[in-house]
Write a protein that holds these residues in place. Structure first.
Motif, mmCIF file in Angstrom:
data_model
loop_
_atom_site.group_PDB
_atom_site.id
_atom_site.type_symbol
_atom_site.label_atom_id
_atom_site.label_comp_id
_atom_site.label_asym_id
_atom_site.label_seq_id
_atom_site.Cartn_x
_atom_site.Cartn_y
_atom_site.Cartn_z
ATOM 1 N N SER A 150 0.839 -1.203 0.000
ATOM 2 C CA SER A 150 0.000 0.000 0.000
ATOM 3 C C SER A 150 0.872 1.252 0.000
ATOM 4 C CB SER A 150 -0.918 -0.001 1.238
ATOM 5 O OG SER A 150 -1.821 -1.073 1.196
ATOM 6 N N VAL A 151 1.949 1.196 0.766
ATOM 7 C CA VAL A 151 2.874 2.336 0.824
ATOM 8 C C VAL A 151 3.548 2.548 -0.520
ATOM 9 C CG1 VAL A 151 5.008 3.200 1.874
ATOM 10 C CG2 VAL A 151 3.255 2.126 3.310
ATOM 11 N N THR A 152 4.047 1.491 -1.144
ATOM 12 C CA THR A 152 4.723 1.641 -2.438
ATOM 13 C C THR A 152 3.756 2.110 -3.516
ATOM 14 O OG1 THR A 152 4.377 -0.715 -2.894
ATOM 15 C CG2 THR A 152 6.477 -0.085 -1.898
ATOM 16 N N HIS A 153 2.500 1.709 -3.413
ATOM 17 C CA HIS A 153 1.510 2.183 -4.383
ATOM 18 C C HIS A 153 1.306 3.691 -4.247
ATOM 19 C CE1 HIS A 153 -2.028 2.315 -6.941
ATOM 20 N NE2 HIS A 153 -2.683 2.946 -5.954
ATOM 21 N N LEU A 154 1.241 4.174 -3.015
ATOM 22 C CA LEU A 154 1.113 5.614 -2.799
ATOM 23 C C LEU A 154 2.326 6.354 -3.330
ATOM 24 C CD1 LEU A 154 -0.434 5.666 0.800
ATOM 25 C CD2 LEU A 154 -1.587 6.095 -1.374
#
Length: 550
Positions: free
Chosen positions: A489-493
């Protein structure tokens, strides 16, 4: 009228006592009896011996027929071996008839007293179930004494003597009557014991009693056929083959009833003993003659009831055998196998989901959504089947297994619903709009999906084997999956911050997808909790969390 009512009450008591003994034995030793049969069918002769032993304990050849039929239905035992077991089963029940025909009425109060004490003091344990068996034995012995007393009084009536005299007119009528009695009483043993008691007290002539015994044997074969009518073809083959043996026996022994009375009666003065020994002789003769015919009869039965052609997936449950419900431990095993079949369908949905994500195959997506109907149908079938299993008939371990199966099938049904929703989202937000995940985003999905498939298979293994080590590994995988979902989720953001077009277009779908995959994984990993809790290997924090969820 009073004496007739006493007789009917005594007959009812005999039937009920037989039922208590049969169900009690199956509840205490059901799993062990199944293992004994499964390990003793290497050849026809050991199969016959196992049939004698099991039925002598259970006191019901019909119950043995249901157990063996379930084995054949599941492909665990060949039909010829199963038919050999049934030949032994019939001998076993006739041996018990001989035992019960002896004057054991002095044991009745002892069995009833000891049984009630054990049953009331330890009701939900194996000891309590043994008490139930003792109560049944005591009631059977009491009922036989009451039948003898009632018929002795009744036979003094001129009207009754006239009616009984009419029974000597037709041997076929006597056979038919005996068959009906065995079916109604759900026990050939009870019918033979009743017939012996009536004959011994002078209620019916000896030749009529022998005709009723022939009919009781035939009726027990018909009863097993009727009981398995709704089962699959393989399960129905065993009772039909055994019915053929019964018919052969009736054909052979019917002309010999006169010779039996002529040559055996001088050596057996007691009429009751003469009747039960004829019952034993009937089944021994059938066993000797038919032991070499098991293969031939099996082939005939397989022609009459050929195996069903393989049906398309999703058309019906595969393992929910109605005849196994008579043996709760066996029914639990059937339900567990069907739950694994449901999990196999869920695995097909998960594998197909990944292909839809990669290839945008709209037709495949629609086909996979239809599989959710199969998952729902299997859940309903398993749940309905489980409600038919008497919870009182299960020991503590089987009771936990019952709850585990229900929980597992609910989770599989929920996973199917989640996959269906995900497929709808992919159709609406990706396929129909022609959008694609970024290369990095697709790699994340691939990683999560691969772990999910591995965890599904591990969850199925834990459900099947109850391995504490695998259950602990499954919870460890839950923590890893949660960490991966958070990291992705962090890398997607971060990709959104870099204005990656593909990530922006599929952002909502990507976040929802990895969140739903995490939810599926949590449902899979919940299989581990009851295993670890029962083993005392669940951390206190986990127990508190489970209590909060409850």
């Amino acid at each position: 009228m009073k004496h007739l009512l006493n007789l009917l009450a005594a007959v009812s008591l005999l039937i009920w006592g037989t039922h208590l003994v049969r169900t009690g034995i199956l509840r205490v030793f059901g799993a062990n009896l199944r293992q004994l049969i499964a390990h003793s069918v290497s050849n026809r002769f050991t199969a016959v011996l196992s049939g004698i032993g099991v039925t002598a304990v259970v006191q019901s050849s019909t119950a043995t027929a249901l157990i063996v039929s379930s084995f054949v239905g599941q492909g665990l035992v060949g039909l010829p071996a199963a038919l050999a077991v049934m030949l032994g089963a019939d001998v076993g029940t006739s041996v018990m008839a001989v035992v019960f025909s002896m004057d054991l009425s002095w044991l009745s109060p002892l069995f009833i007293f000891a049984g009630v004490v054990l049953f009331i003091s330890r009701k939900d344990t194996a000891v309590g179930r043994v008490g139930r068996v003792l109560i049944g034995l005591g009631l059977m012995l009491l009922a036989l004494r009451l039948i003898t007393e009632s018929t002795t009084v009744l036979t003094q009536s001129p009207t009754v003597r006239t009616l009984l005299g009419a029974l000597t007119s037709d041997l076929l009528l006597e056979i038919f009557t005996g068959a009906i009695l065995a079916i109604v009483a759900y026990s050939s043993l009870a019918t033979v014991l009743l017939t012996a008691a009536l004959a011994g007290s002078g209620g019916i002539p000896p030749d009529v009693a022998l005709g009723l015994v022939l009919g009781a044997n035939l009726g027990s074969g018909v009863l097993a056929v009727l009981t398995t009518m709704k089962a699959n073809v393989q399960t129905r083959q065993v009772p039909l083959g055994n019915l053929f043996f019964k018919i052969i026996g009736v054909i052979i022994m019917t002309p010999l009833t006169g010779l039996w009375l002529q040559h055996v009666r001088p050596y057996v003065p007691e009429i009751a003993a003469l009747v039960v020994l004829f019952h034993l002789a009937f089944n021994v003769v059938v066993g000797i003659i038919c032991i070499g015919l098991t293969g031939t009869v099996a082939r005939v039965v397989q022609r009459l009831l050929p195996k069903e052609k393989a049906q398309a997936a999703g058309t019906r449950p595969q393992h929910l055998d109605p005849s196994a419900l008579a043996t709760p431990s066996l029914a639990i095993s059937c339900a567990a196998r069907e739950a694994l079949h449901q999990a196999d369908v869920v695995e097909s949905m998960l594998l197909g989901l990944h292909k839809v994500i990669r290839t945008d195959d709209l037709q495949l997506a629609q086909d996979l959504r239809k599989l959710d109907d199969e998952v729902d149908g299997l859940y309903s079938a398993i749940k309905y089947y489980m409600t038919k299993i008497s919870r009182e008939a299960l020991d503590e371990r089987e009771g936990r297994r019952w709850a585990d199966i229900i929980s597992f099938t609910i989770n599989m049904e929920q996973i199917g619903d989640i996959i269906e929703r995900v497929l709808i989202d992919i159709e609406d937000k990706k396929i129909k709009k022609g959008r694609q995940f970024s290369e990095a985003g697709m790699e994340e999905i691939n990683e999560l999906h691969a772990r999910l498939i591995d965890n599904l298979r591990l969850a199925m293994s834990v459900f099947l084997n109850g391995s504490v080590r695998d259950a602990q590994k499954l919870l460890e995988e839950k923590a890893r999956f949660r960490d991966l979902e958070h990291a992705y989720s962090v890398t997607h953001l971060a990709r959104l911050s870099d204005n990656t077009v593909q990530s922006i277009e599929t952002s909502s779908l990507h976040i929802d997808l990895i969140s739903e995959l995490k939810r599926i994984n949590s449902l899979l990993c919940s299989v581990a909790y009851p295993i670890l809790e029962s083993a005392g290997a669940l951390a206190p924090s986990r127990l508190r969390a489970m209590a909060d969820q409850a």
